[in-house]
Design a protein around this motif. Structure first.
Motif, PDB file in Angstrom:
ATOM      1  N   SER A 171     -43.368 -35.839  96.917  1.00 59.96           N
ATOM      2  CA  SER A 171     -44.272 -34.965  96.408  1.00 59.96           C
ATOM      3  C   SER A 171     -43.441 -33.880  95.667  1.00 59.96           C
ATOM      4  O   SER A 171     -43.918 -32.969  94.887  1.00 59.96           O
ATOM      5  CB  SER A 171     -44.923 -34.339  97.640  1.00 59.96           C
ATOM      6  OG  SER A 171     -44.191 -33.872  98.455  1.00 59.96           O
ATOM      7  N   ASP A 172     -42.047 -33.887  95.450  1.00 63.35           N
ATOM      8  CA  ASP A 172     -41.421 -32.841  94.690  1.00 63.35           C
ATOM      9  C   ASP A 172     -41.282 -33.415  93.148  1.00 63.35           C
ATOM     10  O   ASP A 172     -41.666 -34.441  92.961  1.00 63.35           O
ATOM     11  CB  ASP A 172     -40.052 -32.879  95.400  1.00 63.35           C
ATOM     12  CG  ASP A 172     -39.237 -34.445  95.127  1.00 63.35           C
ATOM     13  OD1 ASP A 172     -39.863 -35.389  95.058  1.00 63.35           O
ATOM     14  OD2 ASP A 172     -37.957 -34.270  95.433  1.00 63.35           O
ATOM     15  N   LYS A 173     -41.055 -32.476  92.582  1.00 61.90           N
ATOM     16  CA  LYS A 173     -40.752 -32.380  91.074  1.00 61.90           C
ATOM     17  C   LYS A 173     -39.392 -32.528  90.930  1.00 61.90           C
ATOM     18  O   LYS A 173     -38.561 -31.686  91.158  1.00 61.90           O
ATOM     19  CB  LYS A 173     -41.333 -31.342  90.357  1.00 61.90           C
ATOM     20  CG  LYS A 173     -42.882 -31.318  90.684  1.00 61.90           C
ATOM     21  CD  LYS A 173     -43.604 -30.239  89.711  1.00 61.90           C
ATOM     22  CE  LYS A 173     -44.952 -30.209  89.697  1.00 61.90           C
ATOM     23  NZ  LYS A 173     -45.745 -28.989  88.828  1.00 61.90           N
ATOM     24  N   ILE A 174     -38.655 -33.526  90.159  1.00 57.98           N
ATOM     25  CA  ILE A 174     -37.386 -33.764  89.921  1.00 57.98           C
ATOM     26  C   ILE A 174     -37.082 -34.364  88.618  1.00 57.98           C
ATOM     27  O   ILE A 174     -37.980 -34.968  88.079  1.00 57.98           O
ATOM     28  CB  ILE A 174     -36.743 -34.503  91.236  1.00 57.98           C
ATOM     29  CG1 ILE A 174     -35.217 -34.280  91.234  1.00 57.98           C
ATOM     30  CG2 ILE A 174     -37.192 -35.895  90.869  1.00 57.98           C
ATOM     31  CD1 ILE A 174     -34.651 -35.042  92.354  1.00 57.98           C
ATOM     32  N   SER A 175     -35.937 -33.810  88.084  1.00 55.89           N
ATOM     33  CA  SER A 175     -35.715 -34.273  86.491  1.00 55.89           C
ATOM     34  C   SER A 175     -35.257 -35.828  86.898  1.00 55.89           C
ATOM     35  O   SER A 175     -34.464 -36.132  87.668  1.00 55.89           O
ATOM     36  CB  SER A 175     -34.682 -33.642  85.901  1.00 55.89           C
ATOM     37  OG  SER A 175     -33.834 -34.179  84.873  1.00 55.89           O
TER      38      SER A 175
END
Length: 272
Positions: A171-175
């Motif tokens: 669910s996280d946002k990551i590059s």
């Protein structure tokens, strides 16, 4: 015939490398508890479960019993009649009374690939090749690129690994440049497909297309529902091989069904 032989060589090489390369050995651990990255639920009376409804009719029956806000929002799971959801004991009993199997959404787990192991392997030229007696200088003349799904902790951007598609199931946002917080998935992808540039160990066969499914969290754990979702995603992308370097000693019917679905599509699967 040539394509089949090529496919088989890649598949056999993958699993032998996983077995013989002891420095990156992945152990199956018994993870009977709930997954650590699941959010603590506001309603303590509810547990997290996963259900394979088998068909849309049963899926709709379960929907009529539970509240929609308790679902894990996933089009992939819904398309395959699978639910990951919170259930009270009362609703769980109602569902099981319909003859539907309900199981805890337990964890799979892989080990961390340590910096010590990375440094050790960097000083061993073609250690993964020599362990399976592959000749490093032999050129692969095949024009077909085999599609391999690496279901793991993600793969950091690296010019030596040909990642053609990425999917983050957390669910996280990551590059995508630094999506692998543990180094686990990047190490596995390198063993399989690194072209050897930038002083990296050359992979077994760089002539592949990697599909990266990021499922393992910072502790290299993931719930069964997330693994199942990634398997169906890999099926939808028409991959030829699925690599899963993690394990669990707890049987899961939902996971079993997803693996069967992949097998029916002719997908070669390898797991710790």
């Amino acid at each position: 015939m040539k394509k089949k032989i090529f496919h088989g060589i890649i598949g056999s090489s993958l699993i032998i490398a996983m077995i013989l390369s002891s420095d990156v050995c992945i152990y199956a651990k018994n993870s009977d508890g709930d997954c650590v990255d699941r959010a603590y639920y506001n309603e303590q009376s509810k547990e997290h479960y996963v259900i394979d409804c088998d068909n849309k009719h049963i899926y709709n029956k379960v929907c009529n019993i539970v509240n929609e806000e308790d679902f894990t929002d996933s089009e992939i799971l819904e398309e395959n009649n699978v639910m990951a959801l919170q259930l009270s004991e009362d609703n769980k009993e109602k569902i099981t009374d319909l003859g539907i199997s309900v199981e805890y959404d337990r964890c799979v787990e892989g080990t961390t690939y340590s910096n010590e192991n990375r440094e050790k392997n960097q000083n061993r030229d073609n250690w993964n090749m020599s362990s399976i007696e592959v000749i490093p200088d032999k050129k692969d003349e095949s024009k077909e690129k085999i599609k391999i799904a690496v279901i793991d902790s993600g793969i950091d951007f690296n010019e030596s690994i040909n990642v053609v598609e990425r999917k983050n199931f957390l669910s996280d946002k990551i590059s995508p440049l630094y999506e692998d917080n543990t180094g686990h998935g990047t190490a596995i992808a390198g063993i399989i497909a690194s072209n050897g540039c930038d002083n990296t160990v050359k992979g077994i066969n760089p002539n592949v297309e990697i599909y990266s499914a990021r499922v393992l969290d910072d502790n290299n754990k993931a719930p069964i529902s997330r693994i199942v979702e990634a398997i169906y995603w890999a099926i939808d992308n028409d991959v030829k091989i699925i690599n899963m370097s993690f394990g669990t000693k707890t049987y899961s019917k939902v996971l079993h069904n997803a693996i069967n679905a992949a097998e029916e599509k002719g997908i070669l699967m390898f797991a710790a």
